[in-house]
Design a protein around this motif. Sequence first.
Motif, short mmCIF file in Angstrom:
data_model
loop_
_atom_site.label_atom_id
_atom_site.label_comp_id
_atom_site.label_asym_id
_atom_site.label_seq_id
_atom_site.Cartn_x
_atom_site.Cartn_y
_atom_site.Cartn_z
N ILE A 35 0.86 -1.24 -0.22
CA ILE A 35 0.19 -0.03 -0.08
C ILE A 35 0.60 1.47 0.01
N CYS A 36 0.74 2.42 -0.66
CA CYS A 36 1.44 3.80 -0.91
C CYS A 36 0.48 4.78 -0.65
N SER A 37 0.71 5.65 -0.06
CA SER A 37 0.30 6.86 0.50
C SER A 37 0.25 7.75 -0.77
N PRO A 38 -0.30 9.04 -0.86
CA PRO A 38 -0.44 9.76 -2.44
C PRO A 38 1.03 10.80 -2.27
N CYS A 39 1.02 11.26 -3.70
CA CYS A 39 2.80 12.16 -3.07
C CYS A 39 2.20 13.30 -2.56
N SER A 40 3.29 13.26 -2.31
CA SER A 40 3.28 14.61 -1.44
C SER A 40 3.67 16.00 -2.31
N ARG A 41 3.88 16.76 -1.59
CA ARG A 41 3.74 18.35 -2.90
C ARG A 41 4.68 18.48 -3.60
N GLU A 42 4.55 19.03 -4.55
CA GLU A 42 6.35 19.00 -5.52
C GLU A 42 7.50 19.76 -4.84
#
Length: 715
Positions: A483-490
């Motif tokens: 399971i992966c989290s959403p991507c961080s802010r760029e």
Amino acid sequence: MEGDTAEPAVTIKNIERELICPACKELFTHPLILPCQHSICHKCVKELLLTLDDAFNDVGSDNSNQSSPRLRLSSPSMDKIDRINRPGWKRNSLTPRTTIFPCPGCEHDVDLGERGINGLFRNFTLETIVERYRQAARAATAIMCDVCKPPPQESTKSCLDCSASYCNECFKIYHPWGTVKAQHEYVGPTTNFRPKILMCPEHETERINMYCELCKRPVCHLCKLGGNHANHRVTTMSSAYKTLKEKLSKDIDYLIGKESQVKSQISELNLLIKETECNGERAKEEAVTHFEKLFEILEERKSSVLKAIDVSKKLRLERFQTQMEEYQGLLENNGLVGYAQEVLKETDQSCFVQTAKQLHLRIQKATESLKSFRPAAQTSFEDYVVNTCKQTEVLGELSFFSSGIDVPEINEEQSKVYNSALISWHHPDKDKADSYVLEYRKIDRDEDLSWSELQVCGTSKVVSDLEDNSLYAFRVRAYKGSICSPCSRELILHTPPAPVFSFLFDEKCGYNNEHLLLNLKRDRVESRAGLNTLLAAERIQVGYYTSLDYIIGDVGITKGKHFWAFRVEPYSYLVKVGVASSDKLQEWLHSPRDAVSPRYEQDSGHDSGSEDTCFDSSQPFTLVAIGMNKLFIPKSPTSNEPENRVLPMPTSIGIFLDCDKGKVSFYDTEHMKCLYERQVDCSHMMYPAFALMGSGAVQLEESITAKYLECQEDM
């Protein structure tokens, strides 16, 4: 007997991957044991060190720009090999230095010590196993006698003392009974000859007879008495042999005893693999179903929105058409006017009133239309622009249901870019994440480039091989199992405009140790305003001037593009930074100190006023003044006002030298913004130049490497 002979061959065949060198990916050849206990071919160690030496000598840049020769001429290849084989050396010094070697097995830098390769043990045990593997692989190929007259016969034994192979007849001739040679030790035919006694690589005449428990390596008695292992705990070789052999045998017996358990676990793993494949396909099908539902909703909303736009467009066009027809009728007003003029000729009042009433209404309507023109509908469809900002943000965060993993956040203060990019982040619930994936891509307006991914176990990563003068976007996501989290802010970072130029402060050329203090790493210099400065200041009463104290980089530049960065301490009174040619430096450093005021010497560079007289000329130096937390831009024909020339001092200052175009630029490194640039004469060797007066300090930026990352994590 057949079973007895087949079993060893199978065992040897199965250990092939243990016999492969991590550098050349081939079978080991004369393997050496590194301090990290990994083995590597002797030739591979030399080749890697030669590669590092070339990168060190060819450029002062981490990127090894081919157009940036150093001050010192590159040495011939044989000289390089000689330097690698003998004890360590360093730039501008005759004192030995330790050799740092990147182990290809564990990808960590290991210290080879002052003796370099000569301090490494040869792994004879591994070499013997490799030779047995080679013999098993070429069982059909015979080893021939080394001393037979042509044609040579097939050898039957090899002498370990003579390091040669013999047939039966030749062995009897060269090892006659009753002689010393008859006592030589011999084995079956082999091409692998190793010494019968292991000698110390540091004390070549001494036998290995002890084992250092701290360094995990064999040593001789001289190493223990006065060498590098004097204060280390050692044990006898027989004791170390017995202990290690017992441990290894016990572990091997344990593995053999667990063979059935391992086979059972392998079967279980095969079932898990099949189950994972089925579950993965099922998850993909469910994901496709969910996305198809979203597509259906989008298609439905799309049809509804387009239908509403079409209805509005049709209604507006109808209104415009009606209005156009009305105005088209106005073009026929000439007939209406003529008809009205004829009606005015009517003399019968009753008949006139009967006709003129309707005619007057028509004339009045036409008159009102001409007085004010208003379109019957609006042409703009601003009210029909679909607002998808909120939905786009939600879709961008689309993830698995109830993942339970928080989104990691990139730490902008700790993240930076120099020769490489260092990206650091923190996770609200660090223990819940098994690993992270760092994604990055180059930002290109003309092309939408794909993201590159790096697997990371910690919370920081060094990203290398980035293009110069480019914008890069970075983002990170956390993983817990599958399971992966959403991507961080760029995070957007701008790389330097040229390859990073690596140098240290020169402790010999012009260095004034009375006023300047250089640290041991030679990457920081401080100016001390002490008693000597006060004594020199007394001469100002008779018109003398206390000069700046200069210090330069230990590497020169003749061509190419280069960039370097540094920090000036906020308390610094006066620091001048820039570049200068070798000729100009000779003039500055060898002229008598305090003899004249350099302010009145044209092109001296000691004062910002020196630039006033040479706006258009290309001078062999450029220095910018920094002090009292300000950066002072030199005067120019377009900028003479003080308020335009005084800027806040950047946290980190960068210098970009383009020798090919004869231009030097000064940058705010934090934002990679050019603050000032001008032409400079690069016909001679150019050096990074610094000058200090009063209290102050300059710290060179450290290159970002894996070792730098380890230091940051320790801090």
